[in-house]
Scaffold this motif. Structure first.
Motif, mmCIF file in Angstrom:
data_model
loop_
_atom_site.group_PDB
_atom_site.id
_atom_site.type_symbol
_atom_site.label_atom_id
_atom_site.label_comp_id
_atom_site.label_asym_id
_atom_site.label_seq_id
_atom_site.Cartn_x
_atom_site.Cartn_y
_atom_site.Cartn_z
ATOM 1 N N GLN A 122 0.800 -1.212 0.000
ATOM 2 C CA GLN A 122 0.000 0.000 0.000
ATOM 3 C C GLN A 122 0.846 1.283 0.000
ATOM 4 O OE1 GLN A 122 -3.302 -0.737 0.060
ATOM 5 N NE2 GLN A 122 -4.246 1.253 0.107
ATOM 6 N N LEU A 123 1.887 1.321 0.819
ATOM 7 C CA LEU A 123 2.678 2.546 0.965
ATOM 8 C C LEU A 123 4.071 2.427 0.344
ATOM 9 C CD1 LEU A 123 1.691 3.524 4.635
ATOM 10 C CD2 LEU A 123 0.897 4.581 2.514
ATOM 11 N N LEU A 124 4.825 1.406 0.734
ATOM 12 C CA LEU A 124 6.200 1.278 0.274
ATOM 13 C C LEU A 124 6.273 1.019 -1.229
ATOM 14 C CD1 LEU A 124 9.181 1.227 1.087
ATOM 15 C CD2 LEU A 124 8.952 -1.226 1.521
ATOM 16 N N GLY A 125 5.418 0.140 -1.737
ATOM 17 C CA GLY A 125 5.449 -0.179 -3.165
ATOM 18 C C GLY A 125 5.235 1.047 -4.022
ATOM 19 N N HIS A 126 4.185 1.822 -3.729
ATOM 20 C CA HIS A 126 3.905 3.043 -4.479
ATOM 21 C C HIS A 126 5.051 4.036 -4.366
ATOM 22 C CE1 HIS A 126 -0.752 2.880 -4.956
ATOM 23 N NE2 HIS A 126 -0.158 1.780 -5.357
ATOM 24 N N SER A 127 5.567 4.193 -3.155
ATOM 25 C CA SER A 127 6.618 5.189 -2.934
ATOM 26 C C SER A 127 7.871 4.855 -3.732
ATOM 27 C CB SER A 127 6.954 5.270 -1.438
ATOM 28 O OG SER A 127 5.833 5.660 -0.690
ATOM 29 N N MET A 128 8.265 3.580 -3.738
ATOM 30 C CA MET A 128 9.473 3.186 -4.448
ATOM 31 C C MET A 128 9.312 3.317 -5.960
ATOM 32 S SD MET A 128 11.900 2.469 -2.278
ATOM 33 C CE MET A 128 11.264 3.941 -1.465
ATOM 34 N N PHE A 129 8.133 2.987 -6.482
ATOM 35 C CA PHE A 129 7.904 3.147 -7.916
ATOM 36 C C PHE A 129 7.935 4.629 -8.302
ATOM 37 C CE2 PHE A 129 5.890 -1.198 -8.067
ATOM 38 C CZ PHE A 129 6.795 -1.722 -8.974
ATOM 39 N N ASN A 130 7.336 5.470 -7.467
ATOM 40 C CA ASN A 130 7.356 6.909 -7.748
ATOM 41 C C ASN A 130 8.780 7.457 -7.707
ATOM 42 O OD1 ASN A 130 4.605 7.279 -8.156
ATOM 43 N ND2 ASN A 130 4.189 7.516 -5.986
ATOM 44 N N TYR A 131 9.596 6.948 -6.772
ATOM 45 C CA TYR A 131 10.999 7.367 -6.700
ATOM 46 C C TYR A 131 11.738 6.952 -7.973
ATOM 47 C CZ TYR A 131 15.944 7.201 -5.432
ATOM 48 O OH TYR A 131 17.307 7.357 -5.427
ATOM 49 N N ALA A 132 11.487 5.730 -8.440
ATOM 50 C CA ALA A 132 12.191 5.218 -9.614
ATOM 51 C C ALA A 132 11.839 5.998 -10.876
ATOM 52 C CB ALA A 132 11.871 3.738 -9.812
ATOM 53 N N LEU A 133 10.653 6.620 -10.906
ATOM 54 C CA LEU A 133 10.225 7.361 -12.084
ATOM 55 C C LEU A 133 11.115 8.566 -12.380
ATOM 56 C CD1 LEU A 133 6.343 7.268 -11.793
ATOM 57 C CD2 LEU A 133 7.721 6.330 -13.637
ATOM 58 N N ARG A 134 11.947 8.962 -11.418
ATOM 59 C CA ARG A 134 12.866 10.069 -11.661
ATOM 60 C C ARG A 134 13.924 9.689 -12.695
ATOM 61 N NH1 ARG A 134 14.088 11.952 -5.383
ATOM 62 N NH2 ARG A 134 11.940 12.495 -4.824
ATOM 63 N N ARG A 135 14.225 8.403 -12.810
ATOM 64 C CA ARG A 135 15.290 7.969 -13.716
ATOM 65 C C ARG A 135 14.840 6.926 -14.728
ATOM 66 N NH1 ARG A 135 20.479 9.404 -12.745
ATOM 67 N NH2 ARG A 135 20.951 10.459 -10.792
ATOM 68 N N VAL A 136 13.654 6.349 -14.526
ATOM 69 C CA VAL A 136 13.184 5.274 -15.396
ATOM 70 C C VAL A 136 11.867 5.688 -16.034
ATOM 71 C CG1 VAL A 136 12.495 2.848 -15.512
ATOM 72 C CG2 VAL A 136 14.308 3.555 -13.949
ATOM 73 N N ALA A 137 11.686 5.382 -17.315
ATOM 74 C CA ALA A 137 10.458 5.750 -18.022
ATOM 75 C C ALA A 137 9.250 5.045 -17.418
ATOM 76 C CB ALA A 137 10.591 5.389 -19.498
ATOM 77 N N ALA A 138 8.106 5.721 -17.495
ATOM 78 C CA ALA A 138 6.879 5.156 -16.939
ATOM 79 C C ALA A 138 6.519 3.829 -17.609
ATOM 80 C CB ALA A 138 5.725 6.149 -17.100
ATOM 81 N N THR A 139 6.779 3.718 -18.916
ATOM 82 C CA THR A 139 6.488 2.472 -19.619
ATOM 83 C C THR A 139 7.320 1.328 -19.062
ATOM 84 O OG1 THR A 139 5.988 3.703 -21.634
ATOM 85 C CG2 THR A 139 6.418 1.358 -21.870
ATOM 86 N N THR A 140 8.586 1.588 -18.786
ATOM 87 C CA THR A 140 9.460 0.561 -18.216
ATOM 88 C C THR A 140 8.959 0.126 -16.847
ATOM 89 O OG1 THR A 140 11.355 1.515 -19.384
ATOM 90 C CG2 THR A 140 11.837 0.025 -17.552
#
Length: 304
Positions: free
Chosen positions: A226-244
């Motif tokens: 609920q919290l950690l999964g979303h947060s980590m994906f949002n963090y990764a979006l700074r360097r990784v494309a949304a499609t990836t």
């Protein structure tokens, strides 16, 4: 110039943690000795309780400017999110972990069809992906229909969960255009938990009397998917494309199946594996093909 490997290490770690977090959702649901709708309510309510003070302290001005229309838009997305959790969480109790995780992952397929209804043209490759995903879903649910009526109901609930997840995302896309992620999520989870509470009370679902292990599992679902999964994906979006990121989210399917096997001894049936494989392949094609049509949201509600 591509980032150095050392610079990408935090992102890789974040994505690894995120995939593990969302993969734990279905196994934790199956493990928790509590009604499925109660689990759905408590994980959202707990997340709302965690986020509410943060919004109250750091987003007070935003809340004032948001107005009732903005709050209503976020709350409406929360109602759709309640539909997602109210169908997908029970599905994990009815069918196998692998099937529930794969069928709810059809969200990008429904997202593409919503885009079509909004007047956008779908590329041919997206239609190909939809056809492959539908074929996989038919094969997977067909095998469950012949094996167990209960499993077939679970498959249908998981598909409904994926559909409602797409509706939630479509509604949330508009709300988030003028609202920060933190404020939007807090209002959305709050509205979702209120709807689920009403459903639980109306249906006579027991909201107490669970063993300690069930409460720990619910807390783990709140902190992890609920919290950690979303947060980590949002963090990764700074360097990784949304499609990836969207494609990497499909790793939740084998990840959940592996955790279910290692932890709960739940082995996917061999007759459902071909359908689930086709399903995941089709969703991946849709995600990759739709990147020029519409940016599919990288963090679906569940695994969210």
């Amino acid at each position: 110039m591509s980032p150095r490997p050392s610079a990408m290490l935090p992102t890789i770690l974040a994505l690894t943690v995120a995939v593990l977090a969302v993969s734990s959702s279905a196994p934790l649901i199956v493990y928790a000795a509590a009604p499925a709708l109660a689990i759905a309510f408590f994980r959202n309510a707990a997340a709302a309780v965690v986020l509410a003070p943060v919004v109250g302290v750091t987003r007070r001005q935003e809340l004032t400017k948001l107005g009732w229309r903005g709050v209503a838009a976020c709350a409406l997305a929360g109602v759709a999110l309640a539909g997602h959790f109210g169908t997908w969480v029970p599905s994990a109790k009815f069918t196998t972990i692998a099937a529930a995780s794969a069928l709810v992952a059809t969200q990008p397929v429904w997202q593409g069809l919503i885009a079509l209804a909004q007047g956008r043209r779908l590329p041919r490759v997206v239609w190909l992906g939809i056809a492959v995903a539908v074929a996989g879903a038919v094969v997977a649910t067909g095998s469950d229909f012949t094996a167990s009526g209960r499993a077939f109901v679970g498959d249908l609930l998981a598909l409904a969960g994926g559909m409602m997840g797409a509706v939630y995302t479509a509604l949330g896309e508009r709300a988030r255009a003028t609202t920060s992620t933190t404020t939007y999520t807090a209002i959305c989870y709050g509205a979702c938990s209120l709807v689920l509470l009403v459903v639980c009370l109306a249906g006579g679902v027991h909201l107490h009397g669970y063993p300690a292990a069930a409460w720990l599992a619910i807390l783990a679902m709140t902190a992890g998917p609920q919290l950690l999964g979303h947060s980590m994906f949002n963090y990764a979006l700074r360097r990784v494309a949304a499609t990836t990121v969207s494609v990497l989210l499909l790793l939740e399917v084998p990840g959940a199946a592996l955790l279910g096997w290692l932890w709960l001894g739940q082995t996917p049936r061999t007759d459902e594996l071909p359908g689930l494989g086709l399903l995941v392949l089709g969703v991946a094609i849709v995600v990759l093909g739709a990147r020029r049509l519409v940016q599919l949201p990288p963090n679906p509600p569940d695994g969210a």
